[in-house]
Enzyme design. Sequence first.
Site, PDB file in Angstrom:
ATOM      1  N   LYS A  23       4.966   2.376  -9.535  1.00  0.00           N
ATOM      2  CA  LYS A  23       6.203   2.567  -8.758  1.00  0.00           C
ATOM      3  C   LYS A  23       6.398   1.423  -7.765  1.00  0.00           C
ATOM      4  O   LYS A  23       7.479   0.847  -7.679  1.00  0.00           O
ATOM      5  CB  LYS A  23       6.135   3.895  -7.991  1.00  0.00           C
ATOM      6  CG  LYS A  23       7.285   4.089  -7.015  1.00  0.00           C
ATOM      7  CD  LYS A  23       7.128   5.331  -6.176  1.00  0.00           C
ATOM      8  CE  LYS A  23       6.381   5.117  -4.892  1.00  0.00           C
ATOM      9  NZ  LYS A  23       7.129   4.385  -3.848  1.00  0.00           N
ATOM     10  N   ASN A  24       5.329   1.098  -7.031  1.00  0.00           N
ATOM     11  CA  ASN A  24       5.475   0.109  -5.965  1.00  0.00           C
ATOM     12  C   ASN A  24       5.650  -1.310  -6.493  1.00  0.00           C
ATOM     13  O   ASN A  24       5.912  -2.230  -5.726  1.00  0.00           O
ATOM     14  CB  ASN A  24       4.285   0.180  -5.003  1.00  0.00           C
ATOM     15  CG  ASN A  24       4.372   1.406  -4.108  1.00  0.00           C
ATOM     16  OD1 ASN A  24       5.361   2.140  -4.137  1.00  0.00           O
ATOM     17  ND2 ASN A  24       3.328   1.648  -3.327  1.00  0.00           N
ATOM     18  N   ARG A  93      13.507   4.534   0.720  1.00  0.00           N
ATOM     19  CA  ARG A  93      13.108   3.416   1.541  1.00  0.00           C
ATOM     20  C   ARG A  93      12.979   2.079   0.786  1.00  0.00           C
ATOM     21  O   ARG A  93      13.289   1.018   1.305  1.00  0.00           O
ATOM     22  CB  ARG A  93      11.765   3.807   2.170  1.00  0.00           C
ATOM     23  CG  ARG A  93      10.994   2.739   2.808  1.00  0.00           C
ATOM     24  CD  ARG A  93      11.458   2.512   4.203  1.00  0.00           C
ATOM     25  NE  ARG A  93      10.935   1.259   4.684  1.00  0.00           N
ATOM     26  CZ  ARG A  93      11.144   0.797   5.891  1.00  0.00           C
ATOM     27  NH1 ARG A  93      11.820   1.497   6.751  1.00  0.00           N
ATOM     28  NH2 ARG A  93      10.653  -0.355   6.254  1.00  0.00           N
ATOM     29  N   ASP A 117      11.322   8.354   8.108  1.00  0.00           N
ATOM     30  CA  ASP A 117      10.404   8.599   7.009  1.00  0.00           C
ATOM     31  C   ASP A 117       9.289   9.500   7.483  1.00  0.00           C
ATOM     32  O   ASP A 117       8.756   9.314   8.574  1.00  0.00           O
ATOM     33  CB  ASP A 117       9.837   7.250   6.548  1.00  0.00           C
ATOM     34  CG  ASP A 117       9.261   7.332   5.163  1.00  0.00           C
ATOM     35  OD1 ASP A 117       8.351   8.156   4.960  1.00  0.00           O
ATOM     36  OD2 ASP A 117       9.720   6.587   4.298  1.00  0.00           O
ATOM     37  N   ASP A 305      -2.096   5.209   0.725  1.00  0.00           N
ATOM     38  CA  ASP A 305      -1.450   6.128  -0.222  1.00  0.00           C
ATOM     39  C   ASP A 305      -2.447   7.114  -0.842  1.00  0.00           C
ATOM     40  O   ASP A 305      -2.034   8.136  -1.388  1.00  0.00           O
ATOM     41  CB  ASP A 305      -0.746   5.336  -1.339  1.00  0.00           C
ATOM     42  CG  ASP A 305       0.567   4.725  -0.851  1.00  0.00           C
ATOM     43  OD1 ASP A 305       0.931   4.943   0.315  1.00  0.00           O
ATOM     44  OD2 ASP A 305       1.226   4.027  -1.645  1.00  0.00           O
TER      45      ASP A 305
HETATM   46  C1  UD1 Z   1       4.434  -0.184   0.876  1.00  0.00           C
HETATM   47  C2  UD1 Z   1       4.372   0.915  -0.170  1.00  0.00           C
HETATM   48  C3  UD1 Z   1       3.713   2.159   0.404  1.00  0.00           C
HETATM   49  C4  UD1 Z   1       2.367   1.812   1.014  1.00  0.00           C
HETATM   50  C5  UD1 Z   1       2.501   0.666   2.019  1.00  0.00           C
HETATM   51  C6  UD1 Z   1       1.177   0.215   2.578  1.00  0.00           C
HETATM   52  C7  UD1 Z   1       6.306   0.489  -1.538  1.00  0.00           C
HETATM   53  C8  UD1 Z   1       7.636   0.962  -2.017  1.00  0.00           C
HETATM   54  N1  UD1 Z   1       5.706   1.225  -0.621  1.00  0.00           N
HETATM   55  O1  UD1 Z   1       5.308   0.267   1.913  1.00  0.00           O
HETATM   56  O2  UD1 Z   1       3.550   3.100  -0.665  1.00  0.00           O
HETATM   57  O3  UD1 Z   1       1.879   2.958   1.672  1.00  0.00           O
HETATM   58  O4  UD1 Z   1       3.130  -0.460   1.379  1.00  0.00           O
HETATM   59  O5  UD1 Z   1       0.303  -0.154   1.574  1.00  0.00           O
HETATM   60  O6  UD1 Z   1       5.796  -0.504  -2.019  1.00  0.00           O
HETATM   61  N2  UD1 Z   1       5.588  -2.664   9.689  1.00  0.00           N
HETATM   62  C9  UD1 Z   1       6.139  -3.126  10.871  1.00  0.00           C
HETATM   63  N3  UD1 Z   1       7.197  -3.997  10.791  1.00  0.00           N
HETATM   64  C10 UD1 Z   1       7.718  -4.440   9.614  1.00  0.00           C
HETATM   65  C11 UD1 Z   1       7.131  -3.966   8.410  1.00  0.00           C
HETATM   66  C12 UD1 Z   1       6.078  -3.082   8.481  1.00  0.00           C
HETATM   67  O7  UD1 Z   1       5.700  -2.757  11.945  1.00  0.00           O
HETATM   68  O8  UD1 Z   1       8.655  -5.234   9.619  1.00  0.00           O
HETATM   69  C13 UD1 Z   1       4.442  -1.726   9.738  1.00  0.00           C
HETATM   70  C14 UD1 Z   1       4.762  -0.354   9.160  1.00  0.00           C
HETATM   71  O9  UD1 Z   1       5.377   0.472  10.125  1.00  0.00           O
HETATM   72  C15 UD1 Z   1       3.398   0.130   8.763  1.00  0.00           C
HETATM   73  C16 UD1 Z   1       2.673  -1.162   8.328  1.00  0.00           C
HETATM   74  O10 UD1 Z   1       3.413  -2.222   8.901  1.00  0.00           O
HETATM   75  O11 UD1 Z   1       2.726   0.679   9.871  1.00  0.00           O
HETATM   76  C17 UD1 Z   1       2.570  -1.353   6.839  1.00  0.00           C
HETATM   77  O12 UD1 Z   1       3.845  -1.304   6.266  1.00  0.00           O
HETATM   78  P1  UD1 Z   1       4.215  -2.073   4.924  1.00  0.00           P
HETATM   79  O13 UD1 Z   1       2.999  -2.730   4.347  1.00  0.00           O
HETATM   80  O14 UD1 Z   1       5.402  -2.912   5.188  1.00  0.00           O
HETATM   81  O15 UD1 Z   1       4.619  -0.874   3.964  1.00  0.00           O
HETATM   82  P2  UD1 Z   1       5.872  -0.754   2.991  1.00  0.00           P
HETATM   83  O16 UD1 Z   1       6.128  -2.073   2.339  1.00  0.00           O
HETATM   84  O17 UD1 Z   1       6.977  -0.091   3.715  1.00  0.00           O
END
Ligand code: UD1
Length: 417
Positions: A23-24, A93, A117, A305
């Site tokens: 999925k990701n 998301r 979320d 996850d």
């Molecule tokens: C992706 C995955 C999700 C997984 C996560 C971490 C998808 C669709 N989802 O989510 O299943 O749990 O990676 O492995 O691929 N953050 C900030 N600022 C930003 C971006 C992120 O503070 O601009 C923080 C988030 O709040 C979180 C952390 O960074 O605490 C990790 O987030 P991120 O790696 O970006 O996760 P996603 O890409 O949203």
Amino acid sequence: MSECFRVTGGARLDGEVTVEGAKNSVLKLMAATLLAEGTSVITNCPDILDVPLMADVLTGLGCTVEIADGRVSVTTPAELSSAADFPAVSRFRASVCVLGPLMGRCHRATVALPGGDAIGSRPLDMHQAGLQALGARMRIEHGAVVGEADQLIGASVVLEFPSVGATENIMMAAVLAKGTTVIDNVAREPEIVDLADMLGQMGAKISGAGTSTITIEGVDVLRPTEHRTIGDRMVAGTWAYAAALTRGRVRVRGAAMQHLTASLERLAGAGATVTPQEDGFTVQLDERPRAVDFITLPYPGFPTDLQPMALTLAAVADGHSMITENVFEARFRFIDELVRMGADARIDGHHASIRGRQTLSSAPVWATDIRAGAGLVLAGLAADGVTEVNEVWHIDRGYPHFVPDMVALGAEIERVG
Ligand code: UD1
């Protein structure tokens, strides 16, 4: 939306299961098709709810999308709409991953922001800072993230945290920027490597994917391609934990064992035997699992996850486990549901302390996100009586044919409502 799963605990899982594409990965690969005019094809596409949702997002931008038999075909026009502000975007998301490709291709983007979320705060500051470094003007306006640039110019970007989404968006914008972009402290997840591989087939010049520094030489134009999605390590990991929890034996096909090193090492620590196989691995556990500590971290650390699966294992393990969540603070909401099933768990900040019990006690429970939903089904397998897992559309967002696969492995589970 009102469907639930009824899970009768006590069965031992035994058999073989095949995992589909991740999925990701597939959602980002679909977004990447925006970068090239023409028809791109993605194979090994999982049969999950998020794929048609992403197709709606692409259709709203002007693409034609066909999904059939594990293949997604996306035809991207010469002129794209740059505004993803329709209802589909707010439904999930991952739609945020069209931001980078739209900035790369159109130099402008308006992407509506999804609502809150359940797994915690998910800001976009790093996505915005990265695109700003490439010369874009970014702002949040009327519930959407808006970007504009005269031209994107390669730059040096250092991420504060190895965010998966920020790495992907900046990479997808930089492939069409003028000059060289170096992104430091990037996420190293296998899905990032999969995306970089597809972009490379499209003509992008990317090196370092899978390490902490990615270098991108911008090119003028990309071409469409055909790409096979990597197997879903989170679904594979869920089956691995289900096998151990039920003291069963499950052969998992279709996912790379090396993408699950931290998760399978923890299972081995709990007493499971993990055997590599061609195209997957087998997990077997005959005794009660032993307590183990888990700390979630960006890849290659233990994945957030799979934290609900780890908590569930700890809830019935022999001994005391400590679980630390470092990625999404609200993921521990899952513990409230586990406690309603009799788990002996306490939370202190981002640490959870769990004393394993012989068994859990069935109860009506509510899924709050994809992985929490799957974790609750696993808890139901380890509980006495019938557990009713509600809001299972969350599970359908990320797990293809979950109930038939469970039943084939010997679980007593049915979809109701
Ligand atoms: C992706 C995955 C999700 C997984 C996560 C971490 C998808 C669709 N989802 O989510 O299943 O749990 O990676 O492995 O691929 N953050 C900030 N600022 C930003 C971006 C992120 O503070 O601009 C923080 C988030 O709040 C979180 C952390 O960074 O605490 C990790 O987030 P991120 O790696 O970006 O996760 P996603 O890409 O949203």
